[in-house]
Write a protein that holds these residues in place. Structure first.
Motif, mmCIF file in Angstrom:
data_model
loop_
_atom_site.group_PDB
_atom_site.id
_atom_site.type_symbol
_atom_site.label_atom_id
_atom_site.label_comp_id
_atom_site.label_asym_id
_atom_site.label_seq_id
_atom_site.Cartn_x
_atom_site.Cartn_y
_atom_site.Cartn_z
ATOM 1 N N LYS A 104 0.826 -1.207 0.000
ATOM 2 C CA LYS A 104 0.000 0.000 0.000
ATOM 3 C C LYS A 104 0.860 1.257 0.000
ATOM 4 N N SER A 105 1.857 1.270 0.855
ATOM 5 C CA SER A 105 2.705 2.456 0.971
ATOM 6 C C SER A 105 3.488 2.701 -0.309
ATOM 7 N N ILE A 106 3.927 1.636 -0.948
ATOM 8 C CA ILE A 106 4.677 1.792 -2.196
ATOM 9 C C ILE A 106 3.755 2.277 -3.315
ATOM 10 N N VAL A 107 2.508 1.808 -3.331
ATOM 11 C CA VAL A 107 1.543 2.326 -4.301
ATOM 12 C C VAL A 107 1.348 3.830 -4.081
ATOM 13 N N GLY A 108 1.386 4.266 -2.819
ATOM 14 C CA GLY A 108 1.277 5.693 -2.540
ATOM 15 C C GLY A 108 2.387 6.494 -3.202
ATOM 16 N N LEU A 109 3.603 5.952 -3.229
ATOM 17 C CA LEU A 109 4.712 6.624 -3.913
ATOM 18 C C LEU A 109 4.493 6.638 -5.420
ATOM 19 N N VAL A 110 4.060 5.506 -5.960
ATOM 20 C CA VAL A 110 3.844 5.407 -7.404
ATOM 21 C C VAL A 110 2.762 6.379 -7.856
ATOM 22 N N TYR A 111 1.751 6.578 -7.000
ATOM 23 C CA TYR A 111 0.689 7.526 -7.348
ATOM 24 C C TYR A 111 1.276 8.930 -7.527
ATOM 25 N N VAL A 148 -10.170 12.359 -3.917
ATOM 26 C CA VAL A 148 -9.056 11.421 -4.021
ATOM 27 C C VAL A 148 -8.252 11.420 -2.727
ATOM 28 N N ALA A 149 -8.157 12.564 -2.068
ATOM 29 C CA ALA A 149 -7.426 12.646 -0.801
ATOM 30 C C ALA A 149 -7.992 11.703 0.241
ATOM 31 N N HIS A 150 -9.298 11.476 0.228
ATOM 32 C CA HIS A 150 -9.910 10.566 1.192
ATOM 33 C C HIS A 150 -9.491 9.121 0.927
ATOM 34 N N VAL A 151 -9.198 8.819 -0.315
ATOM 35 C CA VAL A 151 -8.697 7.490 -0.665
ATOM 36 C C VAL A 151 -7.250 7.355 -0.193
ATOM 37 N N LEU A 152 -6.445 8.372 -0.456
ATOM 38 C CA LEU A 152 -5.041 8.347 -0.074
ATOM 39 C C LEU A 152 -4.860 8.218 1.437
ATOM 40 N N TYR A 201 -8.976 1.345 8.107
ATOM 41 C CA TYR A 201 -8.036 0.554 7.311
ATOM 42 C C TYR A 201 -8.758 -0.079 6.130
ATOM 43 N N SER A 202 -8.237 0.120 4.924
ATOM 44 C CA SER A 202 -8.969 -0.322 3.734
ATOM 45 C C SER A 202 -8.045 -0.669 2.578
ATOM 46 N N GLY A 203 -7.953 -1.964 2.278
ATOM 47 C CA GLY A 203 -7.276 -2.386 1.063
ATOM 48 C C GLY A 203 -8.035 -1.946 -0.167
ATOM 49 N N GLY A 204 -9.327 -1.720 -0.013
ATOM 50 C CA GLY A 204 -10.123 -1.235 -1.131
ATOM 51 C C GLY A 204 -9.680 0.138 -1.592
ATOM 52 N N ALA A 205 -9.271 0.988 -0.658
ATOM 53 C CA ALA A 205 -8.784 2.315 -1.018
ATOM 54 C C ALA A 205 -7.558 2.194 -1.915
ATOM 55 N N THR A 206 -6.624 1.315 -1.549
ATOM 56 C CA THR A 206 -5.416 1.154 -2.353
ATOM 57 C C THR A 206 -5.731 0.533 -3.705
ATOM 58 N N ALA A 207 -6.727 -0.340 -3.744
ATOM 59 C CA ALA A 207 -7.154 -0.901 -5.039
ATOM 60 C C ALA A 207 -7.607 0.210 -5.980
ATOM 61 N N LEU A 208 -8.314 1.208 -5.443
ATOM 62 C CA LEU A 208 -8.736 2.338 -6.269
ATOM 63 C C LEU A 208 -7.530 3.118 -6.793
ATOM 64 N N LEU A 209 -6.528 3.325 -5.938
ATOM 65 C CA LEU A 209 -5.329 4.044 -6.370
ATOM 66 C C LEU A 209 -4.612 3.284 -7.478
#
Length: 367
Positions: A104-111, A148-152, A201-209
């Protein structure tokens, strides 16, 4: 029963094993424990603790100080790929390992990398504007407030529960895997509270990203991450497990080696730059590592990254994953700790990694 075993037992095809992608290897410098400011017996203490059963489940450890490897250890243990048993593996520096929710955290960087290229919406953008296939959801006045910030920051305010065992179909991540459309499933959850009010906590949020990155770049998530983050960092091998829909499991499917996980941590210390190249925009990194909300455990939470303070009061930021996967970075001490482990789905499975970091790494600092 774990996630993959549950999916198999209920008649679903096993999730695809990830393809391993290669690039040019990164070369690391090493330094002695004493030179790095640690007690010279720090490695021996870890070896004894593992032999005595104090660090059960530990697979790999890499500690960087000032950008150099000060300590590195590997142990044998039972392992799996997203629930699919691999048996006992004699781990070494070249063995890929599940990162689970560190993904999840690495996807945050890629975003942030994709955002700098204009490929994904800005944090302040309305979320559902990026999902035109769901006009009924976009017409809901309450859902129109989603940004989008709410997803992040995992503050979408939608019902989501990953506290249930992965053997339970009510677990939100399992339910998402079975849904005909995983993104509609996430966005259509009942509204529990206003967006931005509380962290869930939500893996769904990261799936959206992950979806927004793939959609904007026109590439698979793993392909884009490889081109823009992994390869520039000299990470020459990685894998990303797919979900049932054939797309990368953005929230938990990434597999890296401990050294490469440590390289991500060093990138944070270096403000997103490596070898003279700005890989992650410094401004985005600052947003990721600034507390935007607070978790239920009282930690700060930025854009997919946790923030806190260690026993000495020093600030840290990090990423955690099921089974004891952990990346901890302390800027003031110029220290990176990357841990891989096999305590998957065990109550308190993260305690071993916390003990290792706090007692055997931070506790071994001589200066």
């Amino acid at each position: 029963m774990d996630r993959r075993a549950f999916l198999a037992a209920t008649g679903a095809a096993l999730l695809a094993r990830p393809a391993v992608v290669q690039a040019r290897a990164r070369q690391w410098q090493e330094v002695s424990l004493a030179e790095a400011g640690f007690r010279p017996d720090a490695g021996e203490r870890i070896d004894r603790a593992f032999a005595n059963g104090e660090l059960n489940g530990l697979h790999g450890l890499v500690v960087l100080r000032h950008g150099k490897i000060a300590l590195e250890r590997y142990f044998a243990g039972a392992d799996e790929i997203w629930g699919d048993s691999r048996g006992v593996i004699a781990f070494n520096a070249d063995e890929l390992h599940d990162l689970r929710s560190v993904s999840k955290s690495i996807v945050g960087l890629v975003y942030g990398i994709a955002l700098a290229d204009g490929l994904v919406p800005k944090p302040e953008a309305p979320l559902l504007a990026s999902f035109p296939d769901y006009p009924d959801l976009a017409a809901d006045p309450e859902r129109q407030r989603l940004k989008v910030a709410h997803v992040l920051t995992m503050t979408m305010g939608l019902v989501w529960d990953e506290s249930l065992p992965y053997s339970d179909p009510r677990n939100s991540e399992i339910a998402m895997e079975y849904a005909p459309d995983r993104y509609r499933f996430v966005l259509d959850r009942p509204i529990a509270r206003p967006p931005g009010e509380a962290w869930t906590y939500s893996g769904g949020a990261t799936a959206l990203l992950g979806h927004l990155i793939a959609k904007g770049s026109g590439k698979r998530l793993g392909e884009f991450a490889h081109e823009r983050l992994f390869a520039p960092l000299g990470i020459d091998r990685f894998a990303w497990t797919n979900g049932l829909d054939g797309r990368e499991a953005a929230a938990s499917g990434l597999r890296l080696r401990p050294r490469d996980l440590a390289a991500i941590g060093q990138l944070l210390l270096d403000k997103g730059s490596h070898a003279g190249r700005q890989i992650v925009p410094a401004g985005w990194l600052e947003q990721c590592l600034t507390a935007q909300t607070q978790t239920k455990d009282g930690l700060g939470y930025g854009y997919q990254w946790y923030l806190g303070r260690n026993r000495a009061g020093e600030p840290w930021f990090g990423a955690f994953g099921n089974g004891g996967q952990r990346l901890v970075v302390t800027p003031r001490q110029q220290l990176v700790i990357a841990i891989t482990a096999g305590n998957y789905n065990k109550p308190g499975g993260e305690r071993m990694s916390a003990k290792l970091a706090n007692e055997f790494i931070f506790g071994a600092l001589a200066q």
